[in-house]
Design a protein around this motif. Structure first.
Motif, PDB file in Angstrom:
ATOM      1  N   PRO A 165       0.824  -1.215   0.000  1.00 17.98           N
ATOM      2  CA  PRO A 165       0.000   0.000   0.000  1.00 17.98           C
ATOM      3  C   PRO A 165       0.855   1.260   0.000  1.00 17.98           C
ATOM      4  O   PRO A 165       1.903   1.313   0.636  1.00 17.98           O
ATOM      5  N   ARG A 166       0.376   2.274  -0.709  1.00 16.03           N
ATOM      6  CA  ARG A 166       1.064   3.558  -0.776  1.00 16.03           C
ATOM      7  C   ARG A 166       0.038   4.687  -0.724  1.00 16.03           C
ATOM      8  O   ARG A 166      -1.079   4.568  -1.200  1.00 16.03           O
ATOM      9  N   GLY A 167       0.467   5.800  -0.163  1.00 15.55           N
ATOM     10  CA  GLY A 167      -0.329   7.035  -0.145  1.00 15.55           C
ATOM     11  C   GLY A 167       0.642   8.177  -0.334  1.00 15.55           C
ATOM     12  O   GLY A 167       1.617   8.047  -1.054  1.00 15.55           O
ATOM     13  N   ALA A 168       0.409   9.283   0.334  1.00 16.83           N
ATOM     14  CA  ALA A 168       1.337  10.402   0.233  1.00 16.83           C
ATOM     15  C   ALA A 168       2.536  10.163   1.140  1.00 16.83           C
ATOM     16  O   ALA A 168       2.383   9.723   2.273  1.00 16.83           O
ATOM     17  N   PHE A 169       3.722  10.444   0.624  1.00 13.98           N
ATOM     18  CA  PHE A 169       4.943  10.315   1.418  1.00 13.98           C
ATOM     19  C   PHE A 169       5.624  11.673   1.553  1.00 13.98           C
ATOM     20  O   PHE A 169       5.758  12.198   2.637  1.00 13.98           O
ATOM     21  N   CYS A 170       6.043  12.237   0.433  1.00 10.30           N
ATOM     22  CA  CYS A 170       6.770  13.510   0.513  1.00 10.30           C
ATOM     23  C   CYS A 170       5.818  14.706   0.574  1.00 10.30           C
ATOM     24  O   CYS A 170       6.121  15.711   1.201  1.00 10.30           O
ATOM     25  N   GLY A 171       4.694  14.609  -0.109  1.00  8.08           N
ATOM     26  CA  GLY A 171       3.733  15.702  -0.106  1.00  8.08           C
ATOM     27  C   GLY A 171       4.120  16.881  -0.973  1.00  8.08           C
ATOM     28  O   GLY A 171       3.431  17.905  -0.960  1.00  8.08           O
ATOM     29  N   ILE A 172       5.204  16.761  -1.735  1.00  5.58           N
ATOM     30  CA  ILE A 172       5.654  17.891  -2.561  1.00  5.58           C
ATOM     31  C   ILE A 172       5.916  17.496  -4.014  1.00  5.58           C
ATOM     32  O   ILE A 172       6.597  18.199  -4.742  1.00  5.58           O
ATOM     33  N   GLY A 173       5.403  16.351  -4.426  1.00  4.05           N
ATOM     34  CA  GLY A 173       5.509  15.980  -5.831  1.00  4.05           C
ATOM     35  C   GLY A 173       6.799  15.303  -6.242  1.00  4.05           C
ATOM     36  O   GLY A 173       7.071  15.181  -7.437  1.00  4.05           O
ATOM     37  N   SER A 174       7.606  14.858  -5.293  1.00  2.00           N
ATOM     38  CA  SER A 174       8.889  14.265  -5.641  1.00  2.00           C
ATOM     39  C   SER A 174       8.908  12.748  -5.662  1.00  2.00           C
ATOM     40  O   SER A 174       9.631  12.148  -6.450  1.00  2.00           O
ATOM     41  N   CYS A 175       8.164  12.101  -4.787  1.00  2.00           N
ATOM     42  CA  CYS A 175       8.338  10.655  -4.604  1.00  2.00           C
ATOM     43  C   CYS A 175       7.427   9.800  -5.494  1.00  2.00           C
ATOM     44  O   CYS A 175       7.693   8.638  -5.702  1.00  2.00           O
ATOM     45  N   TYR A 176       6.338  10.346  -5.975  1.00  2.00           N
ATOM     46  CA  TYR A 176       5.379   9.637  -6.818  1.00  2.00           C
ATOM     47  C   TYR A 176       4.694   8.470  -6.099  1.00  2.00           C
ATOM     48  O   TYR A 176       4.126   7.599  -6.723  1.00  2.00           O
ATOM     49  N   ASP A 177       4.740   8.440  -4.785  1.00  3.35           N
ATOM     50  CA  ASP A 177       4.030   7.393  -4.048  1.00  3.35           C
ATOM     51  C   ASP A 177       2.518   7.599  -4.098  1.00  3.35           C
ATOM     52  O   ASP A 177       1.761   6.660  -3.889  1.00  3.35           O
ATOM     53  N   CYS A 178       2.077   8.796  -4.355  1.00  3.92           N
ATOM     54  CA  CYS A 178       0.658   9.127  -4.201  1.00  3.92           C
ATOM     55  C   CYS A 178      -0.134   9.023  -5.497  1.00  3.92           C
ATOM     56  O   CYS A 178      -1.234   9.564  -5.580  1.00  3.92           O
ATOM     57  N   LEU A 179       0.384   8.306  -6.477  1.00  2.00           N
ATOM     58  CA  LEU A 179      -0.294   8.250  -7.774  1.00  2.00           C
ATOM     59  C   LEU A 179      -1.725   7.759  -7.636  1.00  2.00           C
ATOM     60  O   LEU A 179      -2.031   6.842  -6.881  1.00  2.00           O
ATOM     61  N   VAL A 180      -2.589   8.373  -8.418  1.00  4.20           N
ATOM     62  CA  VAL A 180      -4.013   8.087  -8.368  1.00  4.20           C
ATOM     63  C   VAL A 180      -4.592   8.380  -9.751  1.00  4.20           C
ATOM     64  O   VAL A 180      -3.975   9.063 -10.567  1.00  4.20           O
ATOM     65  N   THR A 181      -5.749   7.856 -10.009  1.00  2.00           N
ATOM     66  CA  THR A 181      -6.429   8.140 -11.268  1.00  2.00           C
ATOM     67  C   THR A 181      -7.504   9.192 -11.020  1.00  2.00           C
ATOM     68  O   THR A 181      -8.344   9.025 -10.139  1.00  2.00           O
ATOM     69  N   VAL A 182      -7.434  10.288 -11.774  1.00  2.94           N
ATOM     70  CA  VAL A 182      -8.396  11.376 -11.614  1.00  2.94           C
ATOM     71  C   VAL A 182      -9.124  11.570 -12.932  1.00  2.94           C
ATOM     72  O   VAL A 182      -8.510  11.829 -13.963  1.00  2.94           O
ATOM     73  N   ASN A 183     -10.423  11.423 -12.896  1.00  3.25           N
ATOM     74  CA  ASN A 183     -11.260  11.577 -14.092  1.00  3.25           C
ATOM     75  C   ASN A 183     -10.738  10.741 -15.262  1.00  3.25           C
ATOM     76  O   ASN A 183     -10.676  11.209 -16.402  1.00  3.25           O
TER      77      ASN A 183
END
Ligand code: FES
Length: 104
Positions: A55-73
């Motif tokens: 499982p992954r969610g937000a890690f860095c919170g500033i757009g660097s780690c790409y852990d938070c990838l999601v599908t939007v629309n």
């Protein structure tokens, strides 16, 4: 009286709206990122890794780690920590590369 960041600046949230997330309606406010909306709803993981399905969610919170990838629309590989949550958005969890429909 409890001090919160909002009370310190005298902020008043603008009109609330909702975004969809995996079939749920989540409350959102103008200016929140998709990750902020998910966090506020208690959702901390919304993606799994390609190898092992961790499982992954937000890690860095500033757009660097790409852990938070999601599908939007329907667009996969969006960084939830950077994408503003807009009224009526449909957000879905992403598995693997987000291009499973293109797999041969
Ligand atoms: S949390 Fe690191 S890119 Fe979004």
């Amino acid at each position: 009286m409890m001090r919160t960041p909002r009370s310190l600046v005298g902020g008043a949230p603008s009109a609330e709206y909702t975004i969809g997330f995996d079939g749920r309606e989540l409350p959102a406010q103008a200016g929140q990122s998709v990750a902020a909306v998910l966090w506020a709803a208690g959702i901390l993981a919304w993606r799994t890794t390609r190898e092992g399905g961790a499982p992954r969610g937000a890690f860095c919170g500033i757009g660097s780690c790409y852990d938070c990838l999601v599908t939007v629309n329907g667009r996969p590989n969006q960084r939830a920590c950077l994408v503003p949550a807009r009224e009526g958005d449909t957000v879905t969890t992403q598995e693997g590369t987000g291009h499973a429909d293109l797999a041969v």
